[in-house]
Design a protein around this motif. Sequence first.
Motif, mmCIF file in Angstrom:
data_model
loop_
_atom_site.group_PDB
_atom_site.id
_atom_site.type_symbol
_atom_site.label_atom_id
_atom_site.label_comp_id
_atom_site.label_asym_id
_atom_site.label_seq_id
_atom_site.Cartn_x
_atom_site.Cartn_y
_atom_site.Cartn_z
ATOM 1 N N HIS A 60 41.409 -81.859 0.481
ATOM 2 C CA HIS A 60 41.577 -80.774 1.211
ATOM 3 C C HIS A 60 42.939 -80.746 0.965
ATOM 4 O O HIS A 60 43.410 -81.611 0.038
ATOM 5 C CB HIS A 60 41.860 -80.668 3.144
ATOM 6 C CG HIS A 60 42.715 -82.005 3.000
ATOM 7 N ND1 HIS A 60 43.219 -82.172 3.724
ATOM 8 C CD2 HIS A 60 41.656 -83.327 4.052
ATOM 9 C CE1 HIS A 60 43.822 -83.079 4.607
ATOM 10 N NE2 HIS A 60 42.588 -83.827 3.888
ATOM 11 N N GLN A 99 42.539 -79.888 6.807
ATOM 12 C CA GLN A 99 42.101 -81.047 7.312
ATOM 13 C C GLN A 99 41.657 -81.444 8.582
ATOM 14 O O GLN A 99 40.429 -82.134 8.548
ATOM 15 C CB GLN A 99 43.675 -82.101 8.231
ATOM 16 C CG GLN A 99 44.053 -83.472 8.783
ATOM 17 C CD GLN A 99 45.144 -84.640 8.679
ATOM 18 O OE1 GLN A 99 46.113 -83.013 7.939
ATOM 19 N NE2 GLN A 99 45.113 -85.221 9.808
ATOM 20 N N ASP A 100 41.271 -80.320 9.712
ATOM 21 C CA ASP A 100 41.254 -80.429 10.457
ATOM 22 C C ASP A 100 39.266 -79.855 10.068
ATOM 23 O O ASP A 100 38.623 -80.525 10.726
ATOM 24 C CB ASP A 100 41.139 -79.474 11.733
ATOM 25 C CG ASP A 100 41.871 -77.651 11.217
ATOM 26 O OD1 ASP A 100 41.985 -78.024 10.333
ATOM 27 O OD2 ASP A 100 41.197 -76.965 12.341
ATOM 28 N N GLN A 101 39.895 -78.831 9.615
ATOM 29 C CA GLN A 101 38.070 -78.071 8.861
ATOM 30 C C GLN A 101 37.101 -79.482 8.107
ATOM 31 O O GLN A 101 35.906 -79.835 7.898
ATOM 32 C CB GLN A 101 38.409 -76.953 7.423
ATOM 33 C CG GLN A 101 38.450 -75.900 8.775
ATOM 34 C CD GLN A 101 40.185 -75.840 8.284
ATOM 35 O OE1 GLN A 101 40.933 -76.601 8.193
ATOM 36 N NE2 GLN A 101 40.310 -74.732 8.944
ATOM 37 N N ARG A 118 37.654 -82.525 8.476
ATOM 38 C CA ARG A 118 37.528 -84.086 9.434
ATOM 39 C C ARG A 118 35.850 -83.433 10.208
ATOM 40 O O ARG A 118 34.882 -83.797 9.976
ATOM 41 C CB ARG A 118 38.216 -83.582 10.562
ATOM 42 C CG ARG A 118 37.648 -84.459 12.076
ATOM 43 C CD ARG A 118 38.044 -85.604 11.576
ATOM 44 N NE ARG A 118 38.933 -85.953 11.853
ATOM 45 C CZ ARG A 118 39.626 -87.421 11.259
ATOM 46 N NH1 ARG A 118 38.883 -88.702 11.391
ATOM 47 N NH2 ARG A 118 39.891 -87.982 11.064
ATOM 48 N N THR A 119 35.786 -81.769 9.964
ATOM 49 C CA THR A 119 34.239 -81.257 11.032
ATOM 50 C C THR A 119 33.757 -81.468 10.359
ATOM 51 O O THR A 119 31.922 -81.966 10.373
ATOM 52 C CB THR A 119 34.307 -79.945 11.475
ATOM 53 O OG1 THR A 119 35.549 -79.948 11.946
ATOM 54 C CG2 THR A 119 33.900 -79.048 11.573
ATOM 55 N N ASP A 150 32.321 -85.484 10.020
ATOM 56 C CA ASP A 150 31.851 -85.435 11.477
ATOM 57 C C ASP A 150 30.254 -85.308 11.041
ATOM 58 O O ASP A 150 28.921 -85.905 11.699
ATOM 59 C CB ASP A 150 32.761 -84.780 12.380
ATOM 60 C CG ASP A 150 33.736 -85.604 12.801
ATOM 61 O OD1 ASP A 150 34.402 -86.810 12.232
ATOM 62 O OD2 ASP A 150 34.754 -84.605 13.770
#
Length: 85
Positions: free
Chosen positions: A50, A56-58, A60-61, A64
């Motif tokens: 990324h 980073q948060d996208q 990670r989603t 998950d």
Amino acid sequence: VGVSVLSVALAALWIWWRSNEKRKIRLIKTGKPPELTKDPGIQYHLFMSHIWATGQDQVRTIKDALTQLLPRLNIFLDVDDLQSP
């Protein structure tokens, strides 16, 4: 290749989101989860990358969601798997 991985990841995320029970992927023929194999010396099934400033948060989603669908899937994500010196 990147577009294909993103397409699969987004499809998996959509399936996960639509499910009330966070279902796991199972083969139609056997009803069991797929066997995820790796060649000797290979540690991960998928490498996710990324843009550090914004993604980073996208990512990670997505990771998950994929691991909810396929619990035995081993995904490399730098913020999880890089060792600090």
